[in-house]
Design a protein around this motif. Structure first.
Motif, mmCIF file in Angstrom:
data_model
loop_
_atom_site.group_PDB
_atom_site.id
_atom_site.type_symbol
_atom_site.label_atom_id
_atom_site.label_comp_id
_atom_site.label_asym_id
_atom_site.label_seq_id
_atom_site.Cartn_x
_atom_site.Cartn_y
_atom_site.Cartn_z
ATOM 1 N N ARG A 164 0.826 -1.203 0.000
ATOM 2 C CA ARG A 164 0.000 0.000 0.000
ATOM 3 C C ARG A 164 0.864 1.259 0.000
ATOM 4 N N LYS A 165 1.932 1.223 0.789
ATOM 5 C CA LYS A 165 2.835 2.372 0.871
ATOM 6 C C LYS A 165 3.523 2.620 -0.467
ATOM 7 N N ILE A 166 3.987 1.552 -1.110
ATOM 8 C CA ILE A 166 4.644 1.688 -2.415
ATOM 9 C C ILE A 166 3.643 2.166 -3.465
ATOM 10 N N ALA A 167 2.454 1.566 -3.452
ATOM 11 C CA ALA A 167 1.430 1.920 -4.436
ATOM 12 C C ALA A 167 1.034 3.387 -4.323
ATOM 13 N N ASN A 168 0.797 3.840 -3.100
ATOM 14 C CA ASN A 168 0.373 5.226 -2.901
ATOM 15 C C ASN A 168 1.498 6.220 -3.143
ATOM 16 N N GLY A 169 2.738 5.790 -2.875
ATOM 17 C CA GLY A 169 3.859 6.707 -3.015
ATOM 18 C C GLY A 169 4.472 6.748 -4.386
ATOM 19 N N VAL A 170 4.334 5.667 -5.149
ATOM 20 C CA VAL A 170 4.995 5.587 -6.456
ATOM 21 C C VAL A 170 4.015 5.284 -7.585
ATOM 22 N N CYS A 171 3.307 4.170 -7.478
ATOM 23 C CA CYS A 171 2.475 3.682 -8.584
ATOM 24 C C CYS A 171 1.313 4.624 -8.918
ATOM 25 N N ALA A 172 0.752 5.246 -7.882
ATOM 26 C CA ALA A 172 -0.442 6.082 -8.072
ATOM 27 C C ALA A 172 -0.206 7.262 -9.006
ATOM 28 N N MET A 173 1.033 7.682 -9.138
ATOM 29 C CA MET A 173 1.323 8.824 -10.013
ATOM 30 C C MET A 173 0.870 8.564 -11.445
ATOM 31 N N CYS A 174 0.974 7.304 -11.892
ATOM 32 C CA CYS A 174 0.570 6.965 -13.260
ATOM 33 C C CYS A 174 -0.671 6.072 -13.304
ATOM 34 N N HIS A 175 -0.792 5.189 -12.299
ATOM 35 C CA HIS A 175 -1.851 4.188 -12.336
ATOM 36 C C HIS A 175 -3.055 4.531 -11.468
ATOM 37 N N GLY A 176 -3.061 5.703 -10.865
ATOM 38 C CA GLY A 176 -4.217 6.131 -10.091
ATOM 39 C C GLY A 176 -4.223 5.610 -8.672
ATOM 40 N N ASP A 177 -5.029 6.244 -7.824
ATOM 41 C CA ASP A 177 -5.093 5.887 -6.405
ATOM 42 C C ASP A 177 -5.620 4.481 -6.173
ATOM 43 N N ASN A 178 -6.535 4.025 -7.002
ATOM 44 C CA ASN A 178 -7.125 2.707 -6.825
ATOM 45 C C ASN A 178 -6.851 1.795 -8.019
ATOM 46 N N GLY A 179 -5.699 2.001 -8.631
ATOM 47 C CA GLY A 179 -5.348 1.185 -9.785
ATOM 48 C C GLY A 179 -6.146 1.524 -11.015
ATOM 49 N N GLU A 180 -6.820 2.685 -10.983
ATOM 50 C CA GLU A 180 -7.663 3.111 -12.103
ATOM 51 C C GLU A 180 -7.018 4.305 -12.804
ATOM 52 N N SER A 181 -6.081 4.019 -13.683
ATOM 53 C CA SER A 181 -5.404 5.071 -14.429
ATOM 54 C C SER A 181 -6.414 5.926 -15.188
ATOM 55 N N THR A 182 -6.100 7.203 -15.332
ATOM 56 C CA THR A 182 -6.992 8.104 -16.072
ATOM 57 C C THR A 182 -6.483 8.348 -17.483
ATOM 58 N N SER A 183 -5.427 7.648 -17.888
ATOM 59 C CA SER A 183 -4.856 7.796 -19.223
ATOM 60 C C SER A 183 -4.645 6.433 -19.852
ATOM 61 N N GLU A 184 -4.972 6.302 -21.135
ATOM 62 C CA GLU A 184 -4.800 5.030 -21.831
ATOM 63 C C GLU A 184 -3.338 4.667 -22.026
ATOM 64 N N VAL A 185 -2.453 5.600 -21.749
ATOM 65 C CA VAL A 185 -1.020 5.312 -21.839
ATOM 66 C C VAL A 185 -0.619 4.308 -20.759
ATOM 67 N N PHE A 186 -1.287 4.420 -19.614
ATOM 68 C CA PHE A 186 -0.964 3.567 -18.462
ATOM 69 C C PHE A 186 -2.104 2.579 -18.215
ATOM 70 N N PRO A 187 -1.805 1.296 -18.072
ATOM 71 C CA PRO A 187 -2.872 0.294 -17.897
ATOM 72 C C PRO A 187 -3.570 0.385 -16.557
ATOM 73 N N ARG A 188 -4.820 -0.016 -16.564
ATOM 74 C CA ARG A 188 -5.534 -0.197 -15.305
ATOM 75 C C ARG A 188 -4.954 -1.418 -14.595
ATOM 76 N N LEU A 189 -4.737 -1.300 -13.305
ATOM 77 C CA LEU A 189 -4.196 -2.404 -12.514
ATOM 78 C C LEU A 189 -5.238 -3.031 -11.600
ATOM 79 N N ALA A 190 -6.310 -2.324 -11.312
ATOM 80 C CA ALA A 190 -7.347 -2.843 -10.419
ATOM 81 C C ALA A 190 -7.917 -4.148 -10.969
ATOM 82 N N GLY A 191 -7.855 -5.208 -10.151
ATOM 83 C CA GLY A 191 -8.399 -6.494 -10.554
ATOM 84 C C GLY A 191 -7.461 -7.344 -11.388
ATOM 85 N N GLN A 192 -6.291 -6.801 -11.710
ATOM 86 C CA GLN A 192 -5.341 -7.567 -12.519
ATOM 87 C C GLN A 192 -4.798 -8.747 -11.709
ATOM 88 N N ASN A 193 -4.471 -9.831 -12.381
ATOM 89 C CA ASN A 193 -3.986 -11.029 -11.702
ATOM 90 C C ASN A 193 -2.633 -10.772 -11.032
#
Length: 205
Positions: free
Chosen positions: A35-64
């Motif tokens: 959670r700490k890594i996701a909120n501090g690093v990943c969220a910049m491109c992939h969104g707070d809940n794994g829901e990226s707002t740009s098609e450049v970056f994939p959605r991660l929510a629900g990914q295997n």
């Protein structure tokens, strides 16, 4: 069995039962660290809940989870090329990669609204049946009838259509080489219309 032995056995069984209900300490730490890594690093491109707002970056929510871990390892080793991702994963351990995968896998995925019903209908046919005239196999044969993938195969359902189209193009040109080589032979046989159709269909699943 004497009373003392019976008492100790009962206490031991109770302790084991309680222990079974409590998650291992390392599992709790993994989730907190993820959670700490996701909120501090990943969220910049992939969104707070794994829901990226740009098609450049994939959605991660629900990914295997294992698939996410596999891709992170590939970015770190250089098997999958991305200067930005290589920097992001450089210091991650394998445990952290898997923890991140499990973190995002628990999140509820979303899907896009249909933008082109005709294109989505073509995509649905191709996904489920393939194209026997050109030798393109049914995508569902590997990724499942609902596009949910498997442990080492990505969930495609609900992913951005633009992102899926880009990945298919990269596979067709062999610019992406870290995954199953089957994707090269499949994508090479697909027209851009077919790629766009499958991507449109999957984004709405």
């Amino acid at each position: 069995m004497n009373p003392r032995a019976r008492f100790l056995t009962t206490i031991g069984a109770a302790a084991l039962g309680v222990a079974a209900l409590v998650p291992p300490a390392h599992a709790q730490a993994d989730e907190a660290r993820a959670r700490k890594i996701a909120n501090g690093v990943c969220a910049m491109c992939h969104g707070d809940n794994g829901e990226s707002t740009s098609e450049v970056f994939p959605r991660l929510a629900g990914q295997n989870a294992e698939y996410i871990s596999k891709q992170l390892k590939a970015f770190k080793s250089g098997a999958r090329k991305s200067t930005a991702m290589a920097e992001m994963v450089a210091k991650l351990t394998e445990d952290e990669m898997l923890a991140l995968g499990r973190y995002y896998e628990k999140m509820a995925p979303t899907r896009e609204n249909v933008k082109d019903t005709g294109l989505a209908a073509i995509g649905a046919y191709l996904y489920q049946n393939g194209n026997r005239f050109s030798g393109v196999p049914a995508c569902a044969s590997c990724h499942g009838p609902d596009g949910h993938g498997a442990a080492n195969l990505p969930r495609l359902a609900g992913q951005f259509s633009g992102y899926l189209f880009t990945q298919l193009k990269q596979f067709s040109k062999r610019e992406r080489t870290n995954d199953n080589v089957v994707m090269h032979t499949v994508a090479e046989k697909m027209t851009e219309l077919e790629m766009a159709a499958v991507a449109e269909y999957l984004s709405t699943k």
